[in-house]
Design a protein around this motif. Structure first.
Motif, PDB file in Angstrom:
ATOM      1  N   SER A   1       0.816  -1.209   0.000  1.00 60.89           N
ATOM      2  CA  SER A   1       0.000   0.000   0.000  1.00 60.89           C
ATOM      3  C   SER A   1       0.849   1.259   0.000  1.00 60.89           C
ATOM      4  O   SER A   1       1.471   1.593   1.001  1.00 60.89           O
ATOM      5  CB  SER A   1      -0.904   0.016   1.236  1.00 60.89           C
ATOM      6  OG  SER A   1      -1.533   1.278   1.380  1.00 60.89           O
TER       7      SER A   1
ATOM      8  N   ARG B   1      -1.445   7.827   0.822  1.00 63.40           N
ATOM      9  CA  ARG B   1      -1.379   9.286   0.708  1.00 63.40           C
ATOM     10  C   ARG B   1      -0.637   9.815   1.933  1.00 63.40           C
ATOM     11  O   ARG B   1      -0.885   9.369   3.048  1.00 63.40           O
ATOM     12  CB  ARG B   1      -2.795   9.883   0.688  1.00 63.40           C
ATOM     13  CG  ARG B   1      -3.528   9.588  -0.605  1.00 63.40           C
ATOM     14  CD  ARG B   1      -4.966  10.087  -0.581  1.00 63.40           C
ATOM     15  NE  ARG B   1      -5.555   9.872  -1.891  1.00 63.40           N
ATOM     16  CZ  ARG B   1      -5.436  10.741  -2.905  1.00 63.40           C
ATOM     17  NH1 ARG B   1      -4.799  11.885  -2.736  1.00 63.40           N
ATOM     18  NH2 ARG B   1      -5.968  10.460  -4.072  1.00 63.40           N
TER      19      ARG B   1
ATOM     20  N   THR C   1       0.439  11.877  -3.284  1.00 59.21           N
ATOM     21  CA  THR C   1       0.610  10.442  -3.511  1.00 59.21           C
ATOM     22  C   THR C   1       2.047  10.152  -3.936  1.00 59.21           C
ATOM     23  O   THR C   1       2.825  11.073  -4.208  1.00 59.21           O
ATOM     24  CB  THR C   1      -0.363   9.927  -4.592  1.00 59.21           C
ATOM     25  OG1 THR C   1      -0.130  10.668  -5.789  1.00 59.21           O
ATOM     26  CG2 THR C   1      -1.802  10.095  -4.159  1.00 59.21           C
TER      27      THR C   1
ATOM     28  N   LEU D   1       2.646   4.701  -6.878  1.00 58.44           N
ATOM     29  CA  LEU D   1       1.211   4.564  -7.143  1.00 58.44           C
ATOM     30  C   LEU D   1       0.874   5.046  -8.545  1.00 58.44           C
ATOM     31  O   LEU D   1       0.166   4.367  -9.307  1.00 58.44           O
ATOM     32  CB  LEU D   1       0.412   5.347  -6.102  1.00 58.44           C
ATOM     33  CG  LEU D   1      -1.109   5.331  -6.314  1.00 58.44           C
ATOM     34  CD1 LEU D   1      -1.656   3.921  -6.160  1.00 58.44           C
ATOM     35  CD2 LEU D   1      -1.797   6.282  -5.341  1.00 58.44           C
TER      36      LEU D   1
ATOM     37  N   GLN E   1      -0.503   2.678 -11.802  1.00 53.17           N
ATOM     38  CA  GLN E   1      -1.747   3.045 -12.479  1.00 53.17           C
ATOM     39  C   GLN E   1      -1.522   3.231 -13.987  1.00 53.17           C
ATOM     40  O   GLN E   1      -2.425   3.054 -14.782  1.00 53.17           O
ATOM     41  CB  GLN E   1      -2.354   4.298 -11.832  1.00 53.17           C
ATOM     42  CG  GLN E   1      -2.968   3.952 -10.467  1.00 53.17           C
ATOM     43  CD  GLN E   1      -3.326   5.158  -9.624  1.00 53.17           C
ATOM     44  OE1 GLN E   1      -2.711   6.220  -9.741  1.00 53.17           O
ATOM     45  NE2 GLN E   1      -4.310   5.001  -8.749  1.00 53.17           N
TER      46      GLN E   1
ATOM     47  N   VAL F   1      -6.058  -2.024  -8.145  1.00 51.74           N
ATOM     48  CA  VAL F   1      -5.646  -1.044  -7.132  1.00 51.74           C
ATOM     49  C   VAL F   1      -6.916  -0.526  -6.472  1.00 51.74           C
ATOM     50  O   VAL F   1      -7.803  -0.001  -7.147  1.00 51.74           O
ATOM     51  CB  VAL F   1      -4.858   0.130  -7.758  1.00 51.74           C
ATOM     52  CG1 VAL F   1      -4.482   1.149  -6.678  1.00 51.74           C
ATOM     53  CG2 VAL F   1      -3.599  -0.371  -8.471  1.00 51.74           C
TER      54      VAL F   1
ATOM     55  N   ALA G   1      -8.466   2.057  -3.815  1.00 53.23           N
ATOM     56  CA  ALA G   1      -8.240   3.239  -2.961  1.00 53.23           C
ATOM     57  C   ALA G   1      -9.039   3.074  -1.675  1.00 53.23           C
ATOM     58  O   ALA G   1     -10.223   2.721  -1.714  1.00 53.23           O
ATOM     59  CB  ALA G   1      -8.663   4.506  -3.695  1.00 53.23           C
TER      60      ALA G   1
ATOM     61  N   GLU H   1      -9.633   9.141   0.588  1.00 56.47           N
ATOM     62  CA  GLU H   1      -9.225  10.283  -0.233  1.00 56.47           C
ATOM     63  C   GLU H   1      -8.364  11.274   0.541  1.00 56.47           C
ATOM     64  O   GLU H   1      -7.791  12.188  -0.045  1.00 56.47           O
ATOM     65  CB  GLU H   1     -10.476  11.005  -0.774  1.00 56.47           C
ATOM     66  CG  GLU H   1     -11.310  10.174  -1.748  1.00 56.47           C
ATOM     67  CD  GLU H   1     -10.516   9.703  -2.961  1.00 56.47           C
ATOM     68  OE1 GLU H   1      -9.672  10.470  -3.463  1.00 56.47           O
ATOM     69  OE2 GLU H   1     -10.721   8.532  -3.389  1.00 56.47           O
TER      70      GLU H   1
ATOM     71  N   HIS I   1      -3.711   2.535  -0.400  1.00 56.73           N
ATOM     72  CA  HIS I   1      -4.216   1.930  -1.631  1.00 56.73           C
ATOM     73  C   HIS I   1      -3.771   0.482  -1.623  1.00 56.73           C
ATOM     74  O   HIS I   1      -2.575   0.221  -1.510  1.00 56.73           O
ATOM     75  CB  HIS I   1      -3.617   2.598  -2.871  1.00 56.73           C
ATOM     76  CG  HIS I   1      -3.952   4.044  -2.996  1.00 56.73           C
ATOM     77  ND1 HIS I   1      -3.292   5.016  -2.296  1.00 56.73           N
ATOM     78  CD2 HIS I   1      -4.915   4.678  -3.724  1.00 56.73           C
ATOM     79  CE1 HIS I   1      -3.821   6.196  -2.589  1.00 56.73           C
ATOM     80  NE2 HIS I   1      -4.800   6.026  -3.440  1.00 56.73           N
TER      81      HIS I   1
ATOM     82  N   VAL J   1      -2.588  -2.336  -3.482  1.00 52.59           N
ATOM     83  CA  VAL J   1      -2.084  -2.720  -4.803  1.00 52.59           C
ATOM     84  C   VAL J   1      -1.978  -4.240  -4.784  1.00 52.59           C
ATOM     85  O   VAL J   1      -1.111  -4.815  -4.115  1.00 52.59           O
ATOM     86  CB  VAL J   1      -0.717  -2.073  -5.095  1.00 52.59           C
ATOM     87  CG1 VAL J   1      -0.211  -2.499  -6.475  1.00 52.59           C
ATOM     88  CG2 VAL J   1      -0.816  -0.553  -5.015  1.00 52.59           C
TER      89      VAL J   1
ATOM     90  N   SER K   1      -3.445   1.393   5.957  1.00 53.78           N
ATOM     91  CA  SER K   1      -3.947   2.760   5.841  1.00 53.78           C
ATOM     92  C   SER K   1      -4.166   3.307   7.245  1.00 53.78           C
ATOM     93  O   SER K   1      -4.520   2.550   8.160  1.00 53.78           O
ATOM     94  CB  SER K   1      -5.285   2.729   5.078  1.00 53.78           C
ATOM     95  OG  SER K   1      -5.871   3.996   4.980  1.00 53.78           O
TER      96      SER K   1
END
Lengths: 278, 278
Positions: A60, A63, A70, A74, A78, A142, A144, A147, A153, A155, B51
């Protein structure tokens, strides 16, 4: 007993508790590329294996708690849904720590941290030659998790090829826990070495080390310094004045500098290496 | 370098490489309940935090490589989407290993492994009193990664409450990596203790320990034996003949048995404890 509602404390404090408690965390040293093929290499400790069939790993890139930005890793997965997960042994840890600094987009941390790129068989990102086990992976998804700053995230990676150094296998062909000699993250600046325990790698978060590529050639090519020694010497904000003039070094001075590094004393190591300059 | 196509080797072999390489893995000691409220407690090393905001942890109860059966923990979170993630310190490891055995559905591993249930604030599963940090979680989602033996399930958990023992905090209120004294999984029967390194906990996979609840009362209530000592004594397939007759023990014999356990020698410990019986 301290009882805490996670919504009632600052994210940085919660982050510290989570990272202090869920330990030791294994390290995914992730090699990725962007759409133009620029390589990135960065370590993540929000990582583990989760399945053998199919062989699935998850890491992960979160953020940043500080400013909600970010990470390049990441953005890369993407764009190009591939990654090489490189396992980190103790003799790589100082260079790996150097690669964890927030270099600008486009900077190749293989170069900054002094690792060697090896082409992968099935994916675009290169492998880390120095790593004892390298997993070539396709990124399946991926997810999320939020926010805001601190949001991770997932992955989700599927292993498509494994590379294992034969010298970490025991006589029966099984990975020997002492020979693989992994390191893992604890809270704060603390790491643990699987076979011997806790140690510290001091790293001011917002400082960029000059990088191994910036070290004088005579130091970089020395037979006396290990990768960890070079990683420590390169983890300074700027090289000492006059260091660019170093073109030869007595073996005795290199040995003394190495001793200082063994004690974690980077300033003394540098003053030994620059003593004939100024 | 050994280069492997994961589709070309047996799942058990791949499993061994993955578990030998991705190390050390932190341990989630998961407390769950089924729809009728029966409690289950089981350790998972396919686990990490991913997270901070939202605070998300993921662990994976995998389908068994051996026979493609699933674990009670998975069935429970599918019925009641809640879990307490308890962190495991060194002084809990032998009892935790006991709880990892495949007891029948409905058996409460808190009882078998000698841990103490504490009611949670916001979720139904109880917490483990002995654990230095306990995370009460809601399960947001369960993602199946496959259908065959070895397939994992991502159990995505959101932390809704934290409980931290104050004696693992340093003077600034941060979790001290030496004081929390976590253990983690390496490959095979190997563990690592964050602060001091690798050790082994032998555990034949298909053997069920008799459990701490089956130990003679005089042993269970002894002030000399630690939780780890009791965990080792209880991790035998059957109690030695005559052990049910043990109703008193000399302190000297308990100390001798403890010394044997310190060397990992369970048979000698039991023969000291039963020497006056037969």
């Amino acid at each position: 007993m301290l009882t805490i509602d996670p919504h009632q404390i600052p994210t940085a404090k919660l982050h510290s508790y989570l990272l202090g408690a869920v330990t030791p965390r294994p390290i995914c040293f992730a090699s990725t590329v962007d759409i133009e093929g620029n390589v990135n290499l960065s370590p993540f400790s929000f990582f583990n294996v989760f399945s053998a069939k199919p062989p699935i790993m998850v890491f992960s890139p979160a953020r940043r708690v500080r400013d909600n930005t970010t990470k390049h890793t990441l953005e890369n997965v993407q764009q190009v849904a591939e990654v090489v997960v490189n396992i980190v042994s103790y003799d790589m840890v100082q260079q790996m720590s150097l690669a964890s600094a927030e270099y600008d987009k486009g900077v190749n941390e293989f170069v900054k941290a002094g690792f060697t790129e090896v082409p992968s068989d099935l994916v675009k990102p290169p492998r880390v030659k120095e790593s004892p086990v390298q997993f070539e992976c396709k990124v399946n998804e991926v997810i999320a998790l939020g926010e805001e700053g601190g949001a991770g995230h997932l992955v989700i990676c599927e292993v498509v090829r494994l590379h294992i150094k034969e010298d970490i296998l025991d006589a029966t062909g099984v990975i020997d826990p002492a020979l693989i000699d992994t390191v893992a993250r604890m809270g704060g600046n603390w790491y643990t070495r699987s076979r011997s325990g806790i140690f510290e790698v001091p790293k001011p978060v917002r400082t960029l080390g000059v990088g191994i590529d910036a070290l004088p050639e005579v130091i970089r090519s020395s037979k006396i310094f290990s990768g960890n020694d070079l990683g420590m010497l390169a983890n300074v904000q700027s090289l000492p004045a006059g260091s660019e003039k170093i073109d030869q070094l007595e073996e005795e001075d290199q040995l003394k500098a190495r001793e200082a590094l063994k004690m974690g004393d980077v300033p003394t190591a540098w003053s030994i290496l620059t003593k004939n300059i100024n």
